[in-house]
Design a protein around this motif. Sequence first.
Motif, PDB file in Angstrom:
ATOM      1  N   ALA A 201       0.832  -1.200   0.000  1.00 39.33           N
ATOM      2  CA  ALA A 201       0.000   0.000   0.000  1.00 39.33           C
ATOM      3  C   ALA A 201       0.869   1.253   0.000  1.00 39.33           C
ATOM      4  N   CYS A 202       1.964   1.236   0.778  1.00 42.38           N
ATOM      5  CA  CYS A 202       2.889   2.376   0.808  1.00 42.38           C
ATOM      6  C   CYS A 202       3.489   2.634  -0.568  1.00 42.38           C
ATOM      7  N   GLU A 203       3.874   1.567  -1.249  1.00 38.09           N
ATOM      8  CA  GLU A 203       4.487   1.715  -2.574  1.00 38.09           C
ATOM      9  C   GLU A 203       3.506   2.355  -3.549  1.00 38.09           C
ATOM     10  N   ARG A 204       2.273   1.900  -3.525  1.00 37.06           N
ATOM     11  CA  ARG A 204       1.281   2.451  -4.454  1.00 37.06           C
ATOM     12  C   ARG A 204       0.943   3.891  -4.105  1.00 37.06           C
ATOM     13  N   ALA A 205       0.830   4.197  -2.818  1.00 39.74           N
ATOM     14  CA  ALA A 205       0.540   5.573  -2.407  1.00 39.74           C
ATOM     15  C   ALA A 205       1.692   6.499  -2.775  1.00 39.74           C
ATOM     16  N   ALA A 224      -3.061  12.861  -2.027  1.00 35.16           N
ATOM     17  CA  ALA A 224      -2.167  11.713  -2.175  1.00 35.16           C
ATOM     18  C   ALA A 224      -1.240  11.586  -0.962  1.00 35.16           C
ATOM     19  N   ASN A 225      -0.754  12.707  -0.463  1.00 31.82           N
ATOM     20  CA  ASN A 225       0.109  12.669   0.722  1.00 31.82           C
ATOM     21  C   ASN A 225      -0.659  12.246   1.965  1.00 31.82           C
ATOM     22  N   ARG A 226      -1.913  12.651   2.063  1.00 34.18           N
ATOM     23  CA  ARG A 226      -2.738  12.223   3.202  1.00 34.18           C
ATOM     24  C   ARG A 226      -2.884  10.706   3.207  1.00 34.18           C
ATOM     25  N   LEU A 227      -3.123  10.130   2.044  1.00 34.87           N
ATOM     26  CA  LEU A 227      -3.218   8.679   1.948  1.00 34.87           C
ATOM     27  C   LEU A 227      -1.882   8.027   2.296  1.00 34.87           C
ATOM     28  N   LEU A 228      -0.787   8.626   1.845  1.00 31.71           N
ATOM     29  CA  LEU A 228       0.540   8.075   2.140  1.00 31.71           C
ATOM     30  C   LEU A 228       0.789   8.057   3.648  1.00 31.71           C
ATOM     31  N   VAL A 229       0.357   9.093   4.349  1.00 28.76           N
ATOM     32  CA  VAL A 229       0.514   9.124   5.813  1.00 28.76           C
ATOM     33  C   VAL A 229      -0.191   7.935   6.450  1.00 28.76           C
ATOM     34  N   GLU A 230      -1.413   7.651   6.012  1.00 32.12           N
ATOM     35  CA  GLU A 230      -2.161   6.506   6.555  1.00 32.12           C
ATOM     36  C   GLU A 230      -1.408   5.208   6.315  1.00 32.12           C
ATOM     37  N   CYS A 231      -0.868   5.061   5.102  1.00 33.30           N
ATOM     38  CA  CYS A 231      -0.173   3.819   4.764  1.00 33.30           C
ATOM     39  C   CYS A 231       1.132   3.681   5.550  1.00 33.30           C
ATOM     40  N   LEU A 232       1.894   4.757   5.645  1.00 28.74           N
ATOM     41  CA  LEU A 232       3.150   4.725   6.400  1.00 28.74           C
ATOM     42  C   LEU A 232       2.900   4.388   7.862  1.00 28.74           C
ATOM     43  N   SER A 233       1.848   4.976   8.426  1.00 29.81           N
ATOM     44  CA  SER A 233       1.518   4.702   9.817  1.00 29.81           C
ATOM     45  C   SER A 233       1.149   3.239  10.006  1.00 29.81           C
ATOM     46  N   ALA A 234       0.348   2.699   9.072  1.00 29.44           N
ATOM     47  CA  ALA A 234      -0.060   1.293   9.170  1.00 29.44           C
ATOM     48  C   ALA A 234       1.134   0.354   9.030  1.00 29.44           C
ATOM     49  N   ALA A 235       2.145   0.790   8.269  1.00 31.66           N
ATOM     50  CA  ALA A 235       3.341  -0.034   8.063  1.00 31.66           C
ATOM     51  C   ALA A 235       4.358   0.126   9.183  1.00 31.66           C
ATOM     52  N   GLY A 236       4.033   0.937  10.175  1.00 29.74           N
ATOM     53  CA  GLY A 236       4.956   1.150  11.286  1.00 29.74           C
ATOM     54  C   GLY A 236       6.070   2.127  10.991  1.00 29.74           C
ATOM     55  N   ARG A 237       5.971   2.859   9.891  1.00 29.84           N
ATOM     56  CA  ARG A 237       7.012   3.821   9.513  1.00 29.84           C
ATOM     57  C   ARG A 237       6.621   5.192  10.073  1.00 29.84           C
TER      58      ARG A 237
END
Length: 264
Positions: A201-205, A224-237
């Motif tokens: 998900a992070c890669e696609r975002a 797009a950056n808002r979505l990336l924040v969600e994905c990074l958070s879910a990935a533990g980054r």
Amino acid sequence: FDFDAAHRWQDWADPFHRRANGPFTLIYRYCLAGMAANEELDVAAAERCFRKALQEAEQSEATASHAARLAYALLGELLYERGEMDEAERLLGENYQLGTEGGVVDNMIARYVIGARIQALRGDRIASAGLLNDGADVAVARGLPRLRAHVDNERTRLGLPVSPWGSRDHALPDGGLGEITAQLRDETEIRALVADDASAACERAQAWVQRLEHQGRPRALLQANRLLVECLSAAGRTDEAKETLAGIAAQCAAHRSGRCLLPE
């Protein structure tokens, strides 16, 4: 997304709009100029345009027109993003009472999607789901993939089931509208992917962020950056998520659009 040209043409056409019979071309002129400004994150200019459109409609007693419906919808959505929930709900309610016939897709997006979001925030998930179902029905019946993409994206946000797309729904509109629709569809898929494969998900975002960085579309890049924040958070980054969030939070604060930050 040539916003400078959009404003230039609207300014050039303004004298003709003012000489036209009836207020409708002038109302649309303000709505379109406001839509361009809003995409540029010039929220103050967008609000001025939408309020001028409504003023023209009210002064000419044209508040039941398709043009006025669009102004109600656009201003309601802008005020929602600013957290002015009661006034946003009132404007969208005025829009809804005028019926569903005709109009443009941006009107329907505000009516069904932002209306559903407000109902969900009020705690009425049944009403929220009902609005999204109505929006999906209109999108399918009239062949409006951009509206359908918005509805499905909102269903995913609210944890509601997303209906599969039929074969006639897959075609993207031409040009910029196709790009908008593609971003929405991908965002829906990415949100569904986060729980199972946050790394993918992070890669696609991140790919969408990189794609938009050079397009001159500030609002789309913020989304797009808002979505990336969600994905990074879910990935533990977490550190990367915080860094990205700080940048978009500053943008939203500058434009008094705090609700843009929230995944709802």
